[in-house]
Design an enzyme around this catalytic site. Structure first.
Site, mmCIF file in Angstrom:
data_model
loop_
_atom_site.group_PDB
_atom_site.id
_atom_site.type_symbol
_atom_site.label_atom_id
_atom_site.label_comp_id
_atom_site.label_asym_id
_atom_site.label_seq_id
_atom_site.Cartn_x
_atom_site.Cartn_y
_atom_site.Cartn_z
ATOM 1 N N ARG A 1 7.033 -6.542 3.330
ATOM 2 C CA ARG A 1 5.774 -7.633 3.946
ATOM 3 C C ARG A 1 5.776 -8.704 2.890
ATOM 4 N NH1 ARG A 1 0.197 -7.583 3.135
ATOM 5 N NH2 ARG A 1 -1.012 -7.958 5.270
ATOM 6 N N LYS B 1 1.546 -8.734 -5.548
ATOM 7 C CA LYS B 1 0.386 -7.753 -5.813
ATOM 8 C C LYS B 1 -0.009 -7.796 -7.289
ATOM 9 C CE LYS B 1 -0.097 -5.559 -1.899
ATOM 10 N NZ LYS B 1 0.382 -3.946 -1.704
#
Length: 298
Positions: free
Chosen positions: A267, A233
């Site tokens: 995830r 991210k």
């Protein structure tokens, strides 16, 4: 050193993951334009091979998405259905023991994906479509509850704020997710099948992401399994000043912190590396025995 409380119990698709047992969710993006080029699986056969590889590397769940999260080419409902539903049916047939998730905010996609074999609806846009809890309950599927600070699908955050200082994001996330959980349980989704996702980068800046990671235990204390979607991210990239392709080490560090603090589901794009990091943390916590322990004993 005090060990934080264990992760919550998770029940999905007839499987039961006891408290303290971590779960790996592999990302399969059926898109040509996802932010991480290494996970663009627009070709169906390539995506099917990636699913088989993820299962072999230790994934418990595969999360299938058909629309890039951020801004990009428009993908209407019909196109998202085309990318996602037949593929889920194919994987359900080929991998009967693998849990399947659909990454969508659209009710019709969720409905058809569950009919095709999805066990979980991963709503990363915080209830943009209010029908999703009822669809999950009717299908006997789990549901991911997310927080975006009011952002609408496929938009990027801009000068977002949640009060005084980055830590104030935690209160906003906790309040929102508690309310979403009540709505979902009222609709008939069991608490053990609700995943709480603080949703790093969605409606948040890097300071917010770091604050949420520090306070993972507060999320765990809400009593539902916590999902962390940290992989590669922007909050990792900005913290270390690295492009997407070079964010694995930062991702694994963040993942280890979340696992130590009691997060349940992770995830990830990099299944093997993540599985090893998470299992090591579980062993340090005393929840998983070493796979082999002969040193000093033989």
């Amino acid at each position: 050193m005090t060990v934080p409380p264990p992760s919550a119990r998770l029940r999905l698709g007839g499987r039961d993951f006891a408290p303290g047992v971590p779960v790996v969710m592999a990302v399969i993006n059926r898109t040509p334009d996802s932010f991480y080029a290494g996970n663009r699986m627009y070709d169906e056969d390539a995506a099917a091979e990636a699913v088989a590889r993820a299962e072999a590397e230790g994934a418990d769940i595969v999360d299938v998405g058909g629309v890039k999260a951020g801004p990009g080419t428009e993908v209407d409902t019909a196109e998202e259905l085309r990318r996602v539903v037949p593929f889920i049916a194919r994987i359900r047939s080929a991998h009967p023991g693998l849990l399947l998730s659909v990454d969508t905010w659209r009710a019709e996609v969720a409905r058809q994906a569950c009919a095709a074999g999805a066990d979980l609806i991963n709503d990363t846009w915080a209830g943009h479509d209010p029908q999703l809890p009822a669809i999950a309950a009717a299908a006997g599927a789990g549901l991911v509850l997310s927080h975006t600070g009011g952002a609408v699908p496929r938009t990027r955050p801009h000068r977002v704020g949640y009060g005084n200082g980055a830590e104030s994001i935690v209160d906003d996330v906790l309040t929102h997710l508690m309310g979403s959980a009540r709505t979902a349980t009222d609709a008939g989704v069991p608490g053990e099948s609700l995943l709480l996702d603080p949703t790093h980068d969605f409606g948040k800046n890097t300071w917010h992401g770091l604050a949420l990671l520090r306070r993972t235990e507060a999320l765990v204390a809400l009593g539902h399994p916590v999902l962390m979607s940290l992989s590669r991210k922007d909050f990792v990239g900005e913290t270390l000043d690295l492009p997407v392709d070079d964010r694995l080490e930062g991702t694994l560090a963040a993942t280890a912190v979340a696992a130590w603090c009691g997060a349940k589901v992770f995830r990830v794009h990099d299944v093997a590396a993540s599985r090893r990091a998470i299992d090591m943390v579980a062993s340090i916590r005393g929840e998983r025995p070493p796979a082999r322990a002969v040193r000093g004993l033989a």
